[in-house]
Design an enzyme around this catalytic site. Structure first.
Site, PDB file in Angstrom:
ATOM      1  N   ASP A  73       0.491  -7.493   1.430  1.00 19.35           N
ATOM      2  CA  ASP A  73       0.910  -6.178   1.586  1.00 19.35           C
ATOM      3  C   ASP A  73       2.249  -5.969   1.670  1.00 19.35           C
ATOM      4  O   ASP A  73       2.740  -5.216   2.293  1.00 19.35           O
ATOM      5  CB  ASP A  73       0.185  -5.623   2.789  1.00 19.35           C
ATOM      6  CG  ASP A  73      -0.057  -3.981   2.886  1.00 19.35           C
ATOM      7  OD1 ASP A  73       0.329  -3.602   1.754  1.00 19.35           O
ATOM      8  OD2 ASP A  73       0.545  -3.411   3.950  1.00 19.35           O
ATOM      9  N   LEU A 126     -10.102 -19.016  -7.375  1.00 21.17           N
ATOM     10  CA  LEU A 126     -11.465 -19.784  -7.455  1.00 21.17           C
ATOM     11  C   LEU A 126     -12.055 -18.828  -8.930  1.00 21.17           C
ATOM     12  O   LEU A 126     -12.664 -19.722  -9.902  1.00 21.17           O
ATOM     13  CB  LEU A 126     -12.473 -19.766  -6.439  1.00 21.17           C
ATOM     14  CG  LEU A 126     -13.728 -20.544  -6.639  1.00 21.17           C
ATOM     15  CD1 LEU A 126     -13.210 -22.076  -6.949  1.00 21.17           C
ATOM     16  CD2 LEU A 126     -14.401 -20.425  -5.137  1.00 21.17           C
ATOM     17  N   HIS A 140       0.674  -1.305  -0.019  1.00 19.81           N
ATOM     18  CA  HIS A 140      -0.075   0.072   0.035  1.00 19.81           C
ATOM     19  C   HIS A 140       0.862   1.333   0.037  1.00 19.81           C
ATOM     20  O   HIS A 140       0.363   2.235  -0.487  1.00 19.81           O
ATOM     21  CB  HIS A 140      -0.899  -0.063   1.088  1.00 19.81           C
ATOM     22  CG  HIS A 140      -0.367   0.267   2.413  1.00 19.81           C
ATOM     23  ND1 HIS A 140       0.035  -0.938   3.429  1.00 19.81           N
ATOM     24  CD2 HIS A 140      -0.121   1.445   3.097  1.00 19.81           C
ATOM     25  CE1 HIS A 140       0.410   0.014   4.489  1.00 19.81           C
ATOM     26  NE2 HIS A 140       0.590   0.907   4.380  1.00 19.81           N
ATOM     27  N   VAL A 180     -14.295 -16.132  -8.484  1.00 18.84           N
ATOM     28  CA  VAL A 180     -15.629 -15.576  -8.181  1.00 18.84           C
ATOM     29  C   VAL A 180     -15.613 -14.125  -7.400  1.00 18.84           C
ATOM     30  O   VAL A 180     -14.614 -14.038  -6.719  1.00 18.84           O
ATOM     31  CB  VAL A 180     -16.343 -16.382  -7.675  1.00 18.84           C
ATOM     32  CG1 VAL A 180     -17.052 -17.584  -8.410  1.00 18.84           C
ATOM     33  CG2 VAL A 180     -15.875 -16.837  -6.084  1.00 18.84           C
ATOM     34  N   SER A 207       4.669   2.633   7.966  1.00 19.28           N
ATOM     35  CA  SER A 207       4.292   1.421   7.172  1.00 19.28           C
ATOM     36  C   SER A 207       5.427   1.090   6.004  1.00 19.28           C
ATOM     37  O   SER A 207       5.986   2.019   5.565  1.00 19.28           O
ATOM     38  CB  SER A 207       3.201   1.656   6.157  1.00 19.28           C
ATOM     39  OG  SER A 207       2.039   1.729   7.183  1.00 19.28           O
TER      40      SER A 207
END
Length: 381
Positions: free
Chosen positions: A154, A284, A124, A286, A230
């Protein structure tokens, strides 16, 4: 009846005074005659002036050494690891209310892990960057290029064109103990406070939190971590980086709760990014809604159990197996699932090529199908 599931977030210096009186004492030559005890070897002894200089130099050197009470483990950590923590400025382009391009700038931290310019940070911190500027501890700034990212953990890797940079040593997050002291190094509130050091303890291990429909297993610490920290380093008293600082519980009534990504997770992700630029994972195919995620997007979901399939990619494992929009996933390999995070965590723990059995509801009837997981396609940044 068909379900209507959807309806529209110091030491002082010591000096000595030596007085030489001419004619009041023996000369160097007479001194040898009046002091037969002195051997030839002793002729090399320092004169009074020389001894004075030596004593003064030694005292001055000692005065520059901190007292043992000051030279704490935290001081050693700051000396050993601080030079390897950098500032990262992310320059991105956004659109204002009138759709005009506006330059946005954000600042985070990073940790040099290879002397030839490789830096680990948070995803981020560099997300959406059109330009990455790295501020080194010695005051120099250099442009950085993105090697690769992993949104799920992240983590991101940035490269700068430099050599012989200071490097941080990685530890082993499996050996961390609750209560052991740690030091956080980073750039809280931006580069004006670059290289700030805060101290705390490990508050908890394997703390699971959910952010943006993803589940993270993190280290919890009470070391102060603020915006800009961060991507910085969480370090033990052996000067080993044991975590990369990431999310902070942002509530005004809460103090001393911050999180870091365990360094073992970081190293695994970094190694894969270094090899191929991304982390390969099964998927998957979806878009899933539970009641919480549906509400975040302005929908009301009227189901009692399971997870609603909002969208299916046709060229995906789910699409090829025959799952459709509107189906409700009830179980995976016989285990009930009731949140989108549960399903994502289950799939992320699998391997590419694994087969799973999905039990789902379609039009109030229950069905079962087998799905073979494939590698998640990579998006072009």
């Amino acid at each position: 009846m068909k379900h209507k599931k959807l309806t529209k977030i110091i030491c002082a210096a010591v000096t000595s005074a030596t007085f030489l009186f001419s004619g009041c004492g023996p000369t160097a030559e007479n001194f040898e005659n009046t002091s037969p005890e002195l051997s030839a070897e002793n002729k090399s002894l320092p004169t009074a002036n020389e001894e004075n200089v030596i004593n003064t130099a030694t005292a001055n050197a000692a005065s520059k050494m901190p007292a043992s009470a000051r030279n704490t483990p935290v001081v050693q950590v700051a000396k050993n690891v601080g030079p390897a923590v950098v500032g990262i400025t992310n320059k991105a382009i956004a659109r204002d209310f009138f759709n005009r391009p506006v330059e946005m700038e954000g600042v985070g931290s990073g940790v040099i892990f290879r002397s030839d310019g490789y830096i680990v940070t948070n995803n981020h911190v560099i997300e959406g960057a059109k330009e990455i500027i790295v501020s080194l501890a010695d005051g120099n700034t250099v442009n950085g290029t993105l090697v690769g990212t992993d949104e799920m953990t992240d983590i991101a890797v940035v490269k700068v064109d430099a050599q012989n940079l200071p490097v941080a040593k990685f530890g082993n997050s499996e050996e961390i103990m609750v209560g052991e002291p740690v030091v956080a190094i980073g750039n809280p509130m931006g580069l004006e406070f670059q290289g700030s050091v805060t101290v705390g303890v490990i508050s908890a291990l394997n703390r699971t939190i959910e952010l943006n429909d993803r589940r993270f297993s993190l280290l919890q610490t009470d070391a102060a971590i603020s915006p800009g920290n961060s991507g910085g380093a969480l370090v033990n008293y052996d000067s080993e980086v044991i975590g990369i600082n990431s999310a902070k519980l942002a509530q005004t009534e809460v103090e001393g709760i911050a999180f870091a990504i365990p360094i073992n997770t970081v190293q695994s992700v970094v190694n894969e990014i270094m090899q191929k630029g991304y982390v390969s994972r099964p998927y998957l195919g979806v878009v899933l809604f539970d009641k919480a995620t549906a509400a975040r997007y302005g929908y009301q979901l009227n189901i009692n159990k399971g997870v609603f399939i909002f969208q299916v990619s046709l060229d995906s494992p789910a699409g090829r197996a025959g799952l459709q929009r509107g189906d409700i996933i009830l179980k995976i390999d016989g285990k009930e699932v009731n949140s989108a995070t549960e399903i994502r965590s289950d799939i992320a723990a699998r391997k590419i090529g694994d087969k799973i059995t999905i039990t789902y509801d379609r039009d109030n009837s229950e069905y079962t199908m087998e799905v073979t997981l494939q590698e998640m396609p990579q998006t072009n940044n």
